[in-house]
Design a protein around this motif. Structure first.
Motif, PDB file in Angstrom:
ATOM      1  N   ASP A  86      53.990   9.771 -32.955  1.00 29.48           N
ATOM      2  CA  ASP A  86      55.080  10.669 -33.318  1.00 29.48           C
ATOM      3  C   ASP A  86      56.352  10.067 -33.852  1.00 29.48           C
ATOM      4  O   ASP A  86      57.103   9.375 -33.383  1.00 29.48           O
ATOM      5  CB  ASP A  86      55.384  11.280 -31.677  1.00 29.48           C
ATOM      6  CG  ASP A  86      56.088  12.686 -31.906  1.00 29.48           C
ATOM      7  OD1 ASP A  86      56.487  13.032 -33.155  1.00 29.48           O
ATOM      8  OD2 ASP A  86      56.576  12.976 -30.682  1.00 29.48           O
ATOM      9  N   GLY A  87      56.516  10.734 -35.104  1.00 34.39           N
ATOM     10  CA  GLY A  87      57.460  10.083 -35.879  1.00 34.39           C
ATOM     11  C   GLY A  87      57.065   9.849 -37.273  1.00 34.39           C
ATOM     12  O   GLY A  87      55.925   9.667 -37.494  1.00 34.39           O
ATOM     13  N   SER A  88      57.823   9.613 -38.381  1.00 34.46           N
ATOM     14  CA  SER A  88      57.473   9.375 -39.567  1.00 34.46           C
ATOM     15  C   SER A  88      57.095   8.128 -39.853  1.00 34.46           C
ATOM     16  O   SER A  88      57.184   7.133 -39.050  1.00 34.46           O
ATOM     17  CB  SER A  88      58.643   9.836 -40.606  1.00 34.46           C
ATOM     18  OG  SER A  88      59.791   9.025 -40.540  1.00 34.46           O
ATOM     19  N   ALA A  89      56.454   7.840 -41.067  1.00 36.31           N
ATOM     20  CA  ALA A  89      55.955   6.343 -41.210  1.00 36.31           C
ATOM     21  C   ALA A  89      57.282   5.657 -41.428  1.00 36.31           C
ATOM     22  O   ALA A  89      57.376   4.529 -40.908  1.00 36.31           O
ATOM     23  CB  ALA A  89      55.248   6.433 -42.534  1.00 36.31           C
ATOM     24  N   ALA A  90      58.178   6.207 -42.051  1.00 38.50           N
ATOM     25  CA  ALA A  90      59.466   5.270 -42.358  1.00 38.50           C
ATOM     26  C   ALA A  90      60.215   4.901 -41.250  1.00 38.50           C
ATOM     27  O   ALA A  90      60.752   3.853 -40.938  1.00 38.50           O
ATOM     28  CB  ALA A  90      60.505   6.146 -43.343  1.00 38.50           C
ATOM     29  N   GLU A  91      60.279   5.884 -40.059  1.00 43.26           N
ATOM     30  CA  GLU A  91      60.779   5.677 -38.757  1.00 43.26           C
ATOM     31  C   GLU A  91      60.112   4.496 -38.099  1.00 43.26           C
ATOM     32  O   GLU A  91      60.550   4.055 -37.199  1.00 43.26           O
ATOM     33  CB  GLU A  91      60.810   6.961 -38.012  1.00 43.26           C
ATOM     34  CG  GLU A  91      61.761   7.958 -38.770  1.00 43.26           C
ATOM     35  CD  GLU A  91      61.678   9.399 -37.715  1.00 43.26           C
ATOM     36  OE1 GLU A  91      62.677  10.053 -37.464  1.00 43.26           O
ATOM     37  OE2 GLU A  91      60.608   9.557 -37.208  1.00 43.26           O
ATOM     38  N   ASN A  92      58.807   4.458 -38.474  1.00 41.10           N
ATOM     39  CA  ASN A  92      58.124   3.382 -37.721  1.00 41.10           C
ATOM     40  C   ASN A  92      57.965   2.169 -38.478  1.00 41.10           C
ATOM     41  O   ASN A  92      57.299   1.216 -38.285  1.00 41.10           O
ATOM     42  CB  ASN A  92      56.669   3.886 -37.602  1.00 41.10           C
ATOM     43  CG  ASN A  92      56.633   4.889 -36.266  1.00 41.10           C
ATOM     44  OD1 ASN A  92      56.472   4.208 -34.965  1.00 41.10           O
ATOM     45  ND2 ASN A  92      56.662   6.240 -36.357  1.00 41.10           N
ATOM     46  N   GLY A  93      58.772   2.002 -39.632  1.00 37.81           N
ATOM     47  CA  GLY A  93      58.824   0.659 -40.387  1.00 37.81           C
ATOM     48  C   GLY A  93      57.859   0.464 -41.626  1.00 37.81           C
ATOM     49  O   GLY A  93      57.927  -0.626 -42.021  1.00 37.81           O
TER      50      GLY A  93
END
Length: 233
Positions: A86-93
């Motif tokens: 849950d969360g965008s790829a960018a938010e996950n680094g």
């Protein structure tokens, strides 16, 4: 389509390096981790021209992409179900595109990770796009209950299915994770579904935000975040 998740709903900060995210995903209580997409049986409906799925899906070729973009390192090809985060790829680094192509480019092998994001426009209303901001579509001749794709062969060349590598990752932003599922296509590939509907992109959409596939044949429409047809605002 069913999704299995742990009971933790607390979210950790997303501004972390990919290696940290990967380590956290090994912990049962980590945010956005521990959610697995169950791959459903997608045997084509009676009368479909698609070939039956092989009894034992073949593992991806052991070749390694040349000069992958940062964040595109593939997980081991173990045949495991994709992981939903849950969360965008960018938010996950993550950076890069995970291997997702656009336009008429051929998706030679499934992406190692995929992003489904909800956006809105006056022409389409709320709808889904991938990491390249390519509009995603659903096909009215498919079925959602059970989830089945009736787009094979030349159809799948024009309307490439949104696939992901087994054991890969699916990042969702503005999409209810419980709506996301997967089916096994006739060629053994794993195609994502939203609200039970198999999801595709259109080979005629070259630029981010293009929606040239909207309404084609009266059967292809941008897909809303819950899986229904997107409704213009």
């Amino acid at each position: 389509m069913t999704l299995e998740s742990n009971s933790s709903t607390a979210r950790r900060p997303y501004a972390r390096a990919l290696i940290v995210t990967a380590l956290l995903c090994g912990l049962a209580g980590a945010s956005g981790c521990g959610k697995v997409i169950t791959i459903g049986d997608a045997a084509p409906a009676t009368g479909s021209p698609a070939a039956p799925a092989p009894a034992t899906p073949q593992a991806p070729a052991p070749s390694t992409p040349s000069a992958p973009a940062a964040g595109d390192t593939a997980p081991p090809s173990t045949g495991a179900a994709p992981q939903l985060i849950d969360g965008s790829a960018a938010e996950n680094g993550l950076t890069g595109d995970g291997g997702t192509v656009r336009g008429a480019a051929v998706q030679e092998r499934p992406p190692v990770w995929v992003e489904l994001s909800a956006v809105a426009s006056p022409a389409l209303g709320a709808h889904l796009v991938d990491i390249n901001r390519s509009t995603l579509y659903r096909f009215d001749k498919d079925t959602a209950h059970p989830s089945r794709s009736n787009c094979e062969g030349d159809c799948a060349t024009t309307w490439p299915p949104v696939t992901v590598q087994e054991g890969g990752r699916v990042y969702v932003a503005g999409v209810d994770p419980s709506r996301v599922g997967a089916i096994r296509r006739g060629d053994g590939g794993v195609q994502l579904t939203v609200g039970g509907w198999p999801v595709y992109r259109y080979s005629g959409d070259e630029k981010p935000g293009d929606a040239n596939g909207q309404g084609v044949g009266g059967t292809w429409f941008a897909v809303a975040p819950h899986g229904a047809r997107a409704v213009p605002q």
